[in-house]
Structures are given as structure tokens and as C-alpha cells.
Design an enzyme around this catalytic site. Structure first.
Site, PDB file in Angstrom:
ATOM      1  N   GLY A  10       0.375  -1.069  -0.293  1.00 15.04           N
ATOM      2  CA  GLY A  10      -0.096  -0.541  -0.275  1.00 15.04           C
ATOM      3  C   GLY A  10       0.615   1.367  -0.306  1.00 15.04           C
ATOM      4  O   GLY A  10       1.723   1.352  -0.037  1.00 15.04           O
ATOM      5  N   GLY A  13       2.965   1.282   3.745  1.00 15.96           N
ATOM      6  CA  GLY A  13       4.080   0.093   4.107  1.00 15.96           C
ATOM      7  C   GLY A  13       4.843  -0.069   3.623  1.00 15.96           C
ATOM      8  O   GLY A  13       5.924  -0.032   3.699  1.00 15.96           O
ATOM      9  N   LEU A  33      -3.641  -8.179  -1.626  1.00 13.41           N
ATOM     10  CA  LEU A  33      -3.029  -6.895  -2.707  1.00 13.41           C
ATOM     11  C   LEU A  33      -5.051  -7.084  -3.028  1.00 13.41           C
ATOM     12  O   LEU A  33      -5.266  -7.040  -3.704  1.00 13.41           O
ATOM     13  CB  LEU A  33      -2.123  -8.095  -4.361  1.00 13.41           C
ATOM     14  CG  LEU A  33      -1.478  -8.249  -3.774  1.00 13.41           C
ATOM     15  CD1 LEU A  33      -0.200  -9.181  -4.819  1.00 13.41           C
ATOM     16  CD2 LEU A  33      -0.482  -6.395  -3.764  1.00 13.41           C
ATOM     17  N   THR A 121      -4.416   5.504  13.545  1.00 13.60           N
ATOM     18  CA  THR A 121      -4.887   7.022  13.160  1.00 13.60           C
ATOM     19  C   THR A 121      -4.862   8.001  14.289  1.00 13.60           C
ATOM     20  O   THR A 121      -6.091   7.144  14.682  1.00 13.60           O
ATOM     21  CB  THR A 121      -5.549   6.403  11.806  1.00 13.60           C
ATOM     22  OG1 THR A 121      -6.255   7.879  11.585  1.00 13.60           O
ATOM     23  CG2 THR A 121      -7.046   5.948  12.449  1.00 13.60           C
ATOM     24  N   ASP A 122      -5.120   9.485  13.555  1.00 12.37           N
ATOM     25  CA  ASP A 122      -5.489  10.325  14.241  1.00 12.37           C
ATOM     26  C   ASP A 122      -7.057  10.151  14.778  1.00 12.37           C
ATOM     27  O   ASP A 122      -7.831  10.855  15.280  1.00 12.37           O
ATOM     28  CB  ASP A 122      -4.934  11.229  14.767  1.00 12.37           C
ATOM     29  CG  ASP A 122      -5.648  11.982  12.712  1.00 12.37           C
ATOM     30  OD1 ASP A 122      -5.808  11.223  12.214  1.00 12.37           O
ATOM     31  OD2 ASP A 122      -4.990  13.119  13.006  1.00 12.37           O
ATOM     32  N   GLU A 123      -7.889   9.685  13.518  1.00  9.73           N
ATOM     33  CA  GLU A 123      -9.144   9.402  13.103  1.00  9.73           C
ATOM     34  C   GLU A 123      -9.862   8.778  14.596  1.00  9.73           C
ATOM     35  O   GLU A 123     -10.996   8.889  14.688  1.00  9.73           O
ATOM     36  CB  GLU A 123      -9.493   8.804  12.033  1.00  9.73           C
ATOM     37  CG  GLU A 123      -9.076   9.492  10.912  1.00  9.73           C
ATOM     38  CD  GLU A 123     -10.114   9.543   9.277  1.00  9.73           C
ATOM     39  OE1 GLU A 123     -11.060   8.642  10.063  1.00  9.73           O
ATOM     40  OE2 GLU A 123      -9.593   9.696   8.301  1.00  9.73           O
ATOM     41  N   TYR A 145     -14.944   3.295   9.484  1.00 11.65           N
ATOM     42  CA  TYR A 145     -13.472   3.242   9.382  1.00 11.65           C
ATOM     43  C   TYR A 145     -12.351   3.234  10.643  1.00 11.65           C
ATOM     44  O   TYR A 145     -11.764   2.660  10.509  1.00 11.65           O
ATOM     45  CB  TYR A 145     -13.046   4.136   8.655  1.00 11.65           C
ATOM     46  CG  TYR A 145     -11.278   4.173   8.620  1.00 11.65           C
ATOM     47  CD1 TYR A 145     -10.450   3.372   7.966  1.00 11.65           C
ATOM     48  CD2 TYR A 145     -10.816   5.301   9.059  1.00 11.65           C
ATOM     49  CE1 TYR A 145      -8.792   3.801   8.513  1.00 11.65           C
ATOM     50  CE2 TYR A 145      -9.244   5.332   8.982  1.00 11.65           C
ATOM     51  CZ  TYR A 145      -8.667   4.124   8.905  1.00 11.65           C
ATOM     52  OH  TYR A 145      -7.121   4.841   8.825  1.00 11.65           O
ATOM     53  N   LEU A 185      -8.386  12.313  -0.581  1.00  8.83           N
ATOM     54  CA  LEU A 185      -8.043  13.904  -1.401  1.00  8.83           C
ATOM     55  C   LEU A 185      -6.893  14.638  -1.786  1.00  8.83           C
ATOM     56  O   LEU A 185      -7.490  14.710  -3.745  1.00  8.83           O
ATOM     57  CB  LEU A 185      -8.367  14.595   0.224  1.00  8.83           C
ATOM     58  CG  LEU A 185      -8.289  16.718  -0.538  1.00  8.83           C
ATOM     59  CD1 LEU A 185      -9.710  17.024  -0.630  1.00  8.83           C
ATOM     60  CD2 LEU A 185      -7.669  17.477   1.243  1.00  8.83           C
ATOM     61  N   GLY A 270     -21.322  11.983   8.871  1.00 11.44           N
ATOM     62  CA  GLY A 270     -20.151  12.042  10.131  1.00 11.44           C
ATOM     63  C   GLY A 270     -19.149  12.936   9.631  1.00 11.44           C
ATOM     64  O   GLY A 270     -18.601  12.597  10.432  1.00 11.44           O
TER      65      GLY A 270
END
Ligand code: NAD
Ligand code: DAU
Length: 330
Positions: A10, A13, A33, A121-123, A145, A185, A270
Site C-alpha cells: 500500500g 507500507g 493485494l 490513526t488520529d481519526e 473506518y 483527497l 459523520g
């Protein structure tokens, strides 16, 4: 050091695989994959004798047990990673980000690896109107997610507390750079702008993200791997807070396009308004980002302009079907 890196085909990674080989590590890259995994991302290291590829799912206990044998540490990048896809269909997010992480943890414990690094993640913290999240703040994820990543984090902490597994968690902010799948984005807007296509800004476009260049994110993960304390969480943020409209403006400027390409579309359900991280804890281990946002963004846009051979094949077939579904529903 022999590392099991999962999700190494990815975006982040694959950059980490290069960094680890550069540090003299042996790397076993285990990757399913999925649509986001691309062997081209590691083509430059495929023949390195310190590098091995295993095509498997992190939720496949037998395959993981085989790949982990002889490894000193695990760095888990493998995940379903796109918020919008998790809103369309969360199932794979639970399977990989929660169940897959637990399978990997169990294999690490059984194999007796010395360290497990969970790339999070910061999410997971949710949205913050002012100030910045610290590692001790409660998690409050908003999307399927981020909830699945939070579930993975909780499994990691449980394996540490219950079984004594030496594990650390990194929580990175919005990452950009070469080889990022063009659904996120920056690569979506850059490749659309290069083709003179519209840039779909969600809502008013004033949502704020803290941007970090991919190599700085990877060096943060490397620092946590080498110097982090077992059972601890480390924020990895670039400190470059920008509203999406400012990213859009910069992309248009760097691609020589104008504001006529901007199209405001329905907001993401959300949608978190703002992310921000306090990175003092990781900086205390000697880490700091090495790239300026302006230079790294310009270099990233130049990479996509130069590497149509990388993204043009991706932006067809299933990719187009995904966008039909994405905008059909809103
Ligand atoms: P990506 O979507 O580009 O890559 C994910 C990789 O994982 C792909 O190679 C895919 O094939 C592989 N994979 C997916 N499911 C798998 C499974 N079940 N078994 C084995 N491999 C599997 O993701 P990315 O943007 O490089 O993110 C990597 C990690 O970093 C993720 O855990 C993500 O949550 C985290 N993260 C990403 C960002 C960001 O801005 N991109 C920021 C912070 C944290
Ligand atoms: O914060 C870290 C997270 O950053 C990672 O954990 C995720 O894997 C990664 O996908 C990213 O999540 P975001 O949702 O913040 O990234 P995305 O690139 O999807 O969107 C960034 C912002 O831009 C967000 O506010 C939504 C907005 N956006 C996104 C897309 C794809 C748009 O306005 N239009 C778009 O077409």
C-alpha cells in the site's frame, strides 16, 4: 532485524518497506493485494535479497504463522483505509482492521516476537474543535473506518495487558506523497486537476486536517519501533493544519488550473470537522518531521504529473464503478 511488515504494497507500507531495507532490516511483506495493494509500489525492491513477499490475508492464521516465523518484530499497516468506502460497506473494515489485527496479535504472541507495532490513526480520537489530542485522551471514532481502527487499537492494548505482548501503537495524521491511491483527497484532486476534471469538495470544504509527508510518518513509526515503550501510544503528526479549501487552492496552483474545476458536493456523513495532534511524546524520543509541507506537496504533485503510468491504469474499471456508487447515493 527481521520484520514482518503487513500491507507493504500500500501507500505508507511500501514507503516503510524501503525505509526498513535502508536501515539494514530484512523485510517479509505480507499483503492481500486488495484494490489498494499494488506490487508496482515495491517493484524497486522486489529483487533485494533482504526482501520477501507473501501474498496472504492477515486474518489467515496459518499463512500468518508461516510468515512470522523467525521475525523479530511485526509492523501492521494492513487495513481497509478509506472512510468513504467504510460508509458504503463496512464489512471488510471489521474483518481486516479488527479481526485481522487480532489474528496477527495472536500469531505474534505464539511466535514470541519481540515487538508489535500497530499503525493506527488520529481519526480514532474523533473531531477536536480547538487544541490538540494527546495520547491519554479518550477515543471517540465517528466512521466505520475509525471505529474499526479503534477496535484494532483496543485489541493491541488488551494483548499487552493480558498476555504481556510487547506492543506499541502509532496514531498518524493525514499522510500524503507518491503512490497514494487516488481516492484520497490529495492524489484524487491532483490527478483530476492534471486531467482538467472537477474537484469534488465535500460540504463547505472548511474541514481541517493535519498533513504529514509519508517519509516523515514512516520515520515516526521507525522511532516508535526502536525506542517506544511497551504498551504506549505515540501520535505522529506533521503539524501542518490546513482546511481542505486551502489544499484545493494549492493543488490548482501547482497544476496550473483555476477555481472553475471546484465543485461543492454533498458532505460526507459523520464528517469530522478538525483533527490535530500533540506530538511531544514522540518528539521526546528524538523524532521530528524533516520535510516542509510546501516543498513536499510540490514534489508530490510533480511525482503524479510524471507518473501517469502509475495512476492511469488505476483510474479505470472498478475505480469508475466505485465513483458511480459514491455519487449515485448522494
Ligand atoms: P492503503 O489502503 O494504501 O494500503 C493498505 C494495504 O493493506 C494494501 O496494500 C492492501 O492490499 C493491504 N491489505 C488490506 N487488507 C489486508 C488484509 N486483510 N491482509 C493483508 N493485507 C491487506 O493504506 P495506507 O494509506 O498506506 O495506510 C496504511 C496504514 O496506515 C493503515 O493501517 C491506515 O489505517 C494507517 N494510516 C493511514 C493514514 C493515511 O493518511 N493514509 C494516516 C494514518 C494512519
Ligand atoms: O487522519 C488520518 C486518516 O486520514 C487516515 O487514517 C485515513 O486512512 C486516510 O484516508 C485519511 O482520512 P480522511 O478522511 O481525513 O482522508 P481523505 O483523503 O478521504 O479526506 C481528507 C479530507 O478531504 C476530508 O475532510 C474529506 C475531504 N474530501 C475527501 C475526498 C476524497 C473532499 O472534500 N473531497 C473528496 O473527494
Amino acid at each position: 532485524m527481521r520484520l514482518l511488515v503487513t500491507g507493504g504494497c500500500g501507500f505508507i507500507g511500501s514507503a516503510f518497506v524501503r525505509l526498513a531495507l535502508g536501515h539494514g532490516a530484512e523485510v517479509v511483506n505480507l499483503d492481500k493485494l486488495t484494490y489498494a495493494g499494488n506490487p508496482a509500489n515495491v517493484a524497486d525492491v522486489a529483487d533485494d535479497e533482504a526482501y520477501t513477499f507473501v501474498h496472504a490475508d492477515i486474518a489467515d492464521a496459518a499463512a500468518v504463522a508461516g510468515a512470522i516465523a523467525g521475525c523479530d518484530a511485526v509492523v501492521n499497516f494492513a487495513a481497509e483505509s478509506h472512510v468513504d468506502r467504510s460508509i458504503l460497506d463496512p464489512a471488510d473494515f471489521i474483518s481486516t482492521d479488527v479481526v485481522g489485527t487480532a489474528v496477527l496479535l495472536d500469531a505474534a504472541r505464539t511466535a514470541g516476537v519481540r515487538r508489535f507495532v500497530q499503525v493506527s490513526t488520529d481519526e480514532v480520537y474523533g473531531s477536536i474543535p480547538t487544541g490538540a489530542f494527546r495520547e491519554t485522551d479518550p477515543i471517540s471514532p465517528s466512521s466505520p473506518y475509525s471505529a474499526s481502527k479503534a477496535g484494532g487499537d483496543l485489541q493491541v492494548l488488551a494483548w499487552h495487558r493480558t498476555f504481556g505482548l510487547d506492543a506499541v501503537i502509532t496514531r498518524g495524521s493525514n499522510t500524503f506523497g507518491p503512490r497514494q491511491y487516488p481516492e484520497k483527497l490529495i492524489p484524487l484532486f491532483v490527478t483530476n486537476a492534471l486531467d482538467g476534471q472537477q474537484l469534488p469538495v465535500y460540504g463547505d470544504g472548511m474541514q481541517i486536517r493535519d498533513w504529514i509527508y509519508v517519509d516523515d510518518h514512516c520515520s515516526g513509526i521507525w522511532t516508535a519501533l526502536e525506542k517506544g515503550e511497551a504498551g504506549e501510544v505515540y501520535n505522529v503528526g506533521g503539524g501542518n493544519e490546513e482546511p481542505n479549501m486551502e489544499i484545493t487552492r494549492r493543488v490548482l496552483e501547482l497544476t496550473g488550473r483555476d477555481g472553475s474545476l471546484i465543485r461543492h458536493v454533498a458532505d460526507r456523513p459523520g464528517h469530522d470537522r478538525r483533527y490535530a495532534l500533540d506530538t511531544a511524546k514522540l518528539r521526546g524520543l528524538g523524532w521530528e518531521p524533516a520535510h516542509s509541507f510546501e516543498d513536499a506537496l510540490a514534489a508530490t504533485v510533480a511525482w503524479y504529473a510524471d507518473r501517469r503510468d502509475w495512476w492511469e491504469p488505476i483510474k479505470s474499471g472498478d475505480y469508475r464503478r466505485y465513483y458511480e456508487e459514491q455519487y449515485g447515493g448522494r
